[in-house]
Design a protein around this motif. Structure first.
Motif, short mmCIF file in Angstrom:
data_model
loop_
_atom_site.label_atom_id
_atom_site.label_comp_id
_atom_site.label_asym_id
_atom_site.label_seq_id
_atom_site.Cartn_x
_atom_site.Cartn_y
_atom_site.Cartn_z
N SER A 14 0.84 -1.20 0.00
CA SER A 14 0.00 0.00 0.00
C SER A 14 0.88 1.26 0.00
O SER A 14 0.53 2.26 -0.59
N ALA A 15 2.04 1.15 0.67
CA ALA A 15 2.97 2.29 0.64
C ALA A 15 3.43 2.54 -0.79
O ALA A 15 3.53 3.68 -1.24
N ASP A 16 3.68 1.45 -1.50
CA ASP A 16 4.08 1.53 -2.90
C ASP A 16 3.02 2.23 -3.75
O ASP A 16 3.31 3.10 -4.56
N LEU A 17 1.77 1.79 -3.54
CA LEU A 17 0.65 2.37 -4.29
C LEU A 17 0.51 3.85 -3.97
O LEU A 17 0.29 4.66 -4.86
N LEU A 18 0.63 4.16 -2.68
CA LEU A 18 0.54 5.56 -2.26
C LEU A 18 1.62 6.38 -2.95
O LEU A 18 1.37 7.48 -3.44
N GLN A 19 2.82 5.81 -2.98
CA GLN A 19 3.96 6.49 -3.61
C GLN A 19 3.66 6.75 -5.09
O GLN A 19 3.89 7.83 -5.60
N ALA A 20 3.10 5.73 -5.75
CA ALA A 20 2.78 5.86 -7.18
C ALA A 20 1.73 6.94 -7.40
O ALA A 20 1.83 7.75 -8.32
N ALA A 21 0.72 6.95 -6.54
CA ALA A 21 -0.35 7.95 -6.67
C ALA A 21 0.20 9.35 -6.41
O ALA A 21 -0.13 10.31 -7.11
N GLU A 22 1.07 9.45 -5.40
CA GLU A 22 1.68 10.73 -5.06
C GLU A 22 2.56 11.22 -6.22
O GLU A 22 2.52 12.39 -6.59
N ASP A 23 3.30 10.28 -6.79
CA ASP A 23 4.15 10.57 -7.94
C ASP A 23 3.35 11.15 -9.10
O ASP A 23 3.74 12.12 -9.74
N ARG A 24 2.25 10.49 -9.36
CA ARG A 24 1.35 10.89 -10.44
C ARG A 24 0.80 12.29 -10.21
O ARG A 24 0.72 13.11 -11.11
N ARG A 25 0.43 12.53 -8.93
CA ARG A 25 -0.13 13.83 -8.57
C ARG A 25 0.90 14.93 -8.78
O ARG A 25 0.61 16.01 -9.29
N LEU A 26 2.14 14.63 -8.40
CA LEU A 26 3.22 15.61 -8.57
C LEU A 26 3.48 15.89 -10.05
O LEU A 26 3.63 17.04 -10.46
N LEU A 27 3.49 14.81 -10.86
CA LEU A 27 3.71 14.97 -12.30
C LEU A 27 2.58 15.79 -12.92
O LEU A 27 2.82 16.66 -13.76
N GLU A 28 1.36 15.48 -12.50
CA GLU A 28 0.20 16.20 -13.01
C GLU A 28 0.35 17.69 -12.71
O GLU A 28 0.11 18.54 -13.56
N HIS A 29 0.77 17.98 -11.50
CA HIS A 29 0.96 19.37 -11.06
C HIS A 29 2.02 20.05 -11.94
O HIS A 29 1.84 21.18 -12.39
N ASP A 30 3.12 19.36 -12.20
CA ASP A 30 4.20 19.93 -13.03
C ASP A 30 3.76 20.10 -14.48
O ASP A 30 4.18 21.03 -15.16
N LEU A 31 2.91 19.16 -14.93
CA LEU A 31 2.48 19.17 -16.33
C LEU A 31 1.63 20.40 -16.64
O LEU A 31 1.65 20.93 -17.76
N ILE A 32 0.90 20.88 -15.61
CA ILE A 32 0.04 22.05 -15.79
C ILE A 32 0.85 23.25 -16.28
O ILE A 32 0.41 24.02 -17.13
N ASP A 33 2.07 23.38 -15.77
CA ASP A 33 2.91 24.53 -16.14
C ASP A 33 3.94 24.22 -17.21
O ASP A 33 4.66 25.11 -17.65
N ALA A 34 4.03 22.94 -17.59
CA ALA A 34 5.12 22.53 -18.50
C ALA A 34 5.08 23.30 -19.82
O ALA A 34 6.12 23.70 -20.34
N LEU A 35 3.88 23.52 -20.32
CA LEU A 35 3.72 24.23 -21.61
C LEU A 35 4.25 25.65 -21.52
O LEU A 35 5.09 26.06 -22.31
N SER A 36 3.76 26.38 -20.52
CA SER A 36 4.14 27.79 -20.41
C SER A 36 5.61 27.94 -20.05
O SER A 36 6.23 28.97 -20.34
N LYS A 37 6.19 26.92 -19.44
CA LYS A 37 7.62 26.98 -19.09
C LYS A 37 8.51 26.51 -20.24
O LYS A 37 9.73 26.44 -20.09
N GLY A 38 7.89 26.12 -21.34
CA GLY A 38 8.68 25.71 -22.51
C GLY A 38 9.37 24.36 -22.34
O GLY A 38 10.38 24.09 -22.98
N GLU A 39 8.81 23.51 -21.49
CA GLU A 39 9.45 22.19 -21.27
C GLU A 39 8.99 21.14 -22.28
O GLU A 39 9.54 20.06 -22.33
N LEU A 40 7.95 21.48 -23.06
CA LEU A 40 7.44 20.52 -24.03
C LEU A 40 7.95 20.87 -25.43
O LEU A 40 8.09 22.04 -25.78
N ALA A 41 8.23 19.85 -26.19
CA ALA A 41 8.67 20.05 -27.57
C ALA A 41 8.08 18.96 -28.45
O ALA A 41 7.81 17.85 -27.97
N VAL A 42 7.87 19.29 -29.71
CA VAL A 42 7.40 18.29 -30.66
C VAL A 42 8.60 17.80 -31.46
O VAL A 42 9.32 18.59 -32.06
N HIS A 43 8.83 16.50 -31.39
CA HIS A 43 9.89 15.89 -32.20
C HIS A 43 9.25 15.12 -33.36
O HIS A 43 8.05 14.85 -33.33
#
Ligand code: C2E
Ligand code: MG
Ligand code: MG
Ligand code: MG
Length: 289
Positions: A14-43
């Motif tokens: 369950s700690a593992d699952l929690l970690q995965a969910a937390e990880d996902r939440r953090l990534l989601e949070h970062d993804l919200i700003d990724a575009l405006s910060k210029g972190e995304l590119a089309v290859h």
């Protein structure tokens, strides 16, 4: 002790699952700003005529360069974007960027853009595509939208209406990851695809699976030909696979054997006289991008 170990294991999982969910939440949070910060590119990864070895176009593949974690695969962040309702914005940005880049390429070179089932489900999609074309000046027949079978799980009349509206714009449609979804072949009767992309899983496999996979690919090619559609085999990494696909009359090839997806600026350096003729390269010569 057994009980204790069991409890310990349960706690560990369950700690593992929690970690995965937390990880996902953090990534989601970062993804919200990724575009405006210029972190995304089309290859762009070349799609090559199986016999001519001439590049006919490129698939646009989204890349996220995370400031702390480095490159994150779209196989990870696209599903997060879909769940977090970020895909409409991300998808539109990618489409517009891909059209702008492709409008600068020489000749008839096409760009293929992946369209999430969530984008496809939106009534706004045809207007967004039209706007991306108008804004970039890209001819509609140079844009190909890659759609997966999962769009057929939605309401049939909506799906038909969307296809009709997109075809009216003059863009091309490709059926991506063919053979991995849950749909029947029935939709091929009416859906106006210009191309079927044969999933990587049919290209791989042991020698034992190989014979079966080749039979399936041969059937897909026969079906596509009869319906007037092109075929692209995805995930070609070896000369053996290339030879097999040629033997099976697959019309187009995509894979690391020719090239990985490359950044837009790098692409421009490869064109010669409006063409990019590309030699397959053994794995030893692969550049990692
Ligand atoms: P896809 O549309 O089936 O794209 C092909 C994937 O196969 C790409 O992975 C490409 O890098 C990979 N590939 C190409 N040749 C080879 C090969 O020889 N060997 C191997 N092992 N892989 C190969 P990528 O870029 O990681 O993208 C994964 C998936 O993420 C895509 O699968 C697509 O479903 C999704 N995706 C990527 N960009 C976008 C986007 O802009 N919008 C949406 N909605 N989805 C995207
Ligand atoms: Mg694709
Ligand atoms: Mg695919
Ligand atoms: Mg795929």
């Amino acid at each position: 002790a057994a009980k204790g170990a069991g409890r310990g294991r349960a706690r560990f999982f369950s700690a593992d699952l929690l970690q995965a969910a937390e990880d996902r939440r953090l990534l989601e949070h970062d993804l919200i700003d990724a575009l405006s910060k210029g972190e995304l590119a089309v290859h762009y990864q070349p799609i090559v005529g199986a016999r001519s070895e001439e590049v006919t176009g490129f698939e646009a593949l989204l890349r996220w360069n995370h400031p702390k974690r480095g490159r994150i695969s779209p196989a990870i962040f696209i599903p997060i974007a879909e769940d977090a309702n970020l895909i409409p914005q991300l998808g539109e940005w990618t489409l517009r960027q891909a059209c702008i880049d492709a409008a600068k390429w020489p000749g008839e070179l096409r760009v293929a853009v992946n369209v999430s089932p969530i984008q496809f489900a939106s009534e706004a999609l045809p207007a967004i595509v039209m706007s991306a074309l108008a804004n970039s000046g890209l001819a509609p027949e140079r844009l190909e939208l890659e759609i997966t079978e999962s769009v057929f799980l939605e309401d049939g009349s909506e799906t038909d209406a969307r296809f009709a509206a997109l075809k009216r714009l003059g863009v091309r449609l490709a059926l991506d990851d063919f053979g991995t979804g849950y749909s029947s072949l029935g939709y091929l009767k009416t859906a106006p695809f210009d191309k079927i992309k044969i999933d990587q899983s049919f290209v791989r496999g042991t020698t034992e699976e190989g014979a079966r996979n080749q039979a399936i690919i041969a059937a897909i090619v026969a079906l596509a030909n009869a319906l007037g559609m092109e075929t692209t085999a995805e995930g070609i990494e070896s000369f053996d696979q290339l030879e097999t696909m040629r033997k099976l009359n697959v019309s187009h090839i995509q894979g690391f054997l020719y090239s990985r997806a490359v950044a837009s600026e790098e692409l421009a350096t490869h064109f010669k006289d409006g063409k990019w003729v590309i030699q397959p390269q053994g794995p030893a010569r692969q550049r990692h991008i």
